[in-house]
Scaffold this active site. Structure first.
Site, PDB file in Angstrom:
ATOM      1  N   ILE A  81     -19.139  68.206 -13.878  1.00 53.22           N
ATOM      2  CA  ILE A  81     -19.745  68.807 -12.690  1.00 53.22           C
ATOM      3  C   ILE A  81     -21.257  68.914 -12.829  1.00 53.22           C
ATOM      4  CG2 ILE A  81     -19.882  70.877 -11.257  1.00 53.22           C
ATOM      5  CD1 ILE A  81     -16.970  71.401 -11.817  1.00 53.22           C
ATOM      6  N   GLY A  82     -21.726  69.453 -13.924  1.00 51.47           N
ATOM      7  CA  GLY A  82     -23.167  69.607 -14.057  1.00 51.47           C
ATOM      8  C   GLY A  82     -23.556  70.069 -15.444  1.00 51.47           C
ATOM      9  N   GLY A  84     -26.828  72.249 -17.554  1.00 48.09           N
ATOM     10  CA  GLY A  84     -28.068  73.001 -17.574  1.00 48.09           C
ATOM     11  C   GLY A  84     -28.717  72.885 -18.941  1.00 48.09           C
ATOM     12  N   TYR A  86     -28.575  74.967 -21.455  1.00 43.98           N
ATOM     13  CA  TYR A  86     -27.698  75.394 -22.548  1.00 43.98           C
ATOM     14  C   TYR A  86     -26.213  75.233 -22.235  1.00 43.98           C
ATOM     15  CZ  TYR A  86     -31.861  77.664 -24.462  1.00 43.98           C
ATOM     16  OH  TYR A  86     -33.105  77.917 -24.959  1.00 43.98           O
ATOM     17  N   VAL A  89     -20.748  72.228 -17.384  1.00 44.04           N
ATOM     18  CA  VAL A  89     -19.619  72.669 -16.564  1.00 44.04           C
ATOM     19  C   VAL A  89     -18.760  71.475 -16.187  1.00 44.04           C
ATOM     20  CG1 VAL A  89     -18.910  73.891 -14.471  1.00 44.04           C
ATOM     21  CG2 VAL A  89     -21.021  74.552 -15.636  1.00 44.04           C
ATOM     22  N   LYS A 104     -16.950  76.462 -18.265  1.00 42.98           N
ATOM     23  CA  LYS A 104     -18.383  76.495 -18.569  1.00 42.98           C
ATOM     24  C   LYS A 104     -18.559  76.607 -20.076  1.00 42.98           C
ATOM     25  CE  LYS A 104     -22.556  79.175 -17.376  1.00 42.98           C
ATOM     26  NZ  LYS A 104     -23.049  80.323 -16.572  1.00 42.98           N
ATOM     27  N   ASP A 201     -30.057  88.457  -9.508  1.00 40.48           N
ATOM     28  CA  ASP A 201     -30.393  87.048  -9.250  1.00 40.48           C
ATOM     29  C   ASP A 201     -29.573  86.505  -8.087  1.00 40.48           C
ATOM     30  OD1 ASP A 201     -31.794  84.686  -9.685  1.00 40.48           O
ATOM     31  OD2 ASP A 201     -30.331  83.903 -11.112  1.00 40.48           O
TER      32      ASP A 201
END
Length: 222
Positions: A81-82, A84, A86, A89, A104, A201
């Site tokens: 999926i993706g 980042g 660190y 996913v 994750k 956030d």
């Protein structure tokens, strides 16, 4: 911090997969009203959230499970999926029930104290929050060595897109969609604030949705 993250008391993944845990509100806070209805809306993406740095097949499933956390055999990685700075996913299937989920993988948890605290904060909140408009935590894959681990695997509900992608897409949202989205977001915030927790956030990228326009608030680490 390692001891806190590796602890699994109060949590049973089998309870979550066999039947959803009772969604009890925080102490002193009544539960929100159940969602009355949902609205079909075409989504810009249907492979999950965090599609930020490109997509691709994660055929190297063994690489994702390189750390071999306890219980990883229960899940079959389906799609990348993706990624980042660190975390990575993927979407996955629970082998026994066939239900979809998102996993994750947070790596290098203890590279910096602030990052360890961020991860611990998210883990603690997701373990106790039970609300239709807050992303649910299904499982936490326990590290084999509680003294030396540096990776955490969180198994959560899989949603189809996030509000940031939806806003930037050509999808047309009508007034009833906007009101339904805002209503659910306010329900989530009322629940979280009732537990004396501040998200800190709240932004479109941290608000995920499905094709029925059902909304969930996520990413409580900040």
């Amino acid at each position: 911090e390692r001891e806190a993250m590796s602890s699994t008391e109060h949590y049973s993944s089998d309870d979550c997969w066999d039947g959803e845990l009772a969604r009890s509100p925080p102490a002193g806070r009544p539960a929100g009203r159940p969602a009355r209805r949902s609205f079909e809306v075409p989504l810009p993406y249907t492979t999950g959230r965090l599609r930020r740095s490109g997509s691709g097949n994660l055929d190297e499933s063994a690489l994702f499970w390189e750390m071999e956390p306890e219980g990883h055999h229960k899940y079959e990685v389906v799609k990348y999926i993706g990624k980042g700075q660190y975390d990575t996913v993927v979407s996955a299937l629970h082998r026994r029930t066939g239900k979809t989920c998102a996993i994750k993988h947070i790596g290098g948890v203890f590279l910096a104290k602030d990052y360890a605290i961020k991860t611990l904060r998210e883990l603690r909140f997701l373990r106790v929050f039970r609300h239709p408009n807050v992303v649910g935590l299904h499982d936490v894959l326990v590290p084999r060595n509680a003294q030396t681990f540096d990776d955490v695997f969180l198994v959560t509900e899989l949603m189809e897109t996030d509000l940031d992608m939806l806003i930037k897409s050509k999808t047309v949202l009508h007034d009833r969609h906007n009101r339904w989205i805002m209503y659910q977001l306010l329900r989530a915030l009322a629940y979280v604030h009732g537990a004396n927790v501040s998200h800190r956030d709240v932004k479109p990228a941290n608000i995920v949705l499905d094709s029925q326009c059902n909304l969930k608030l996520c990413d409580f680490g900040l």
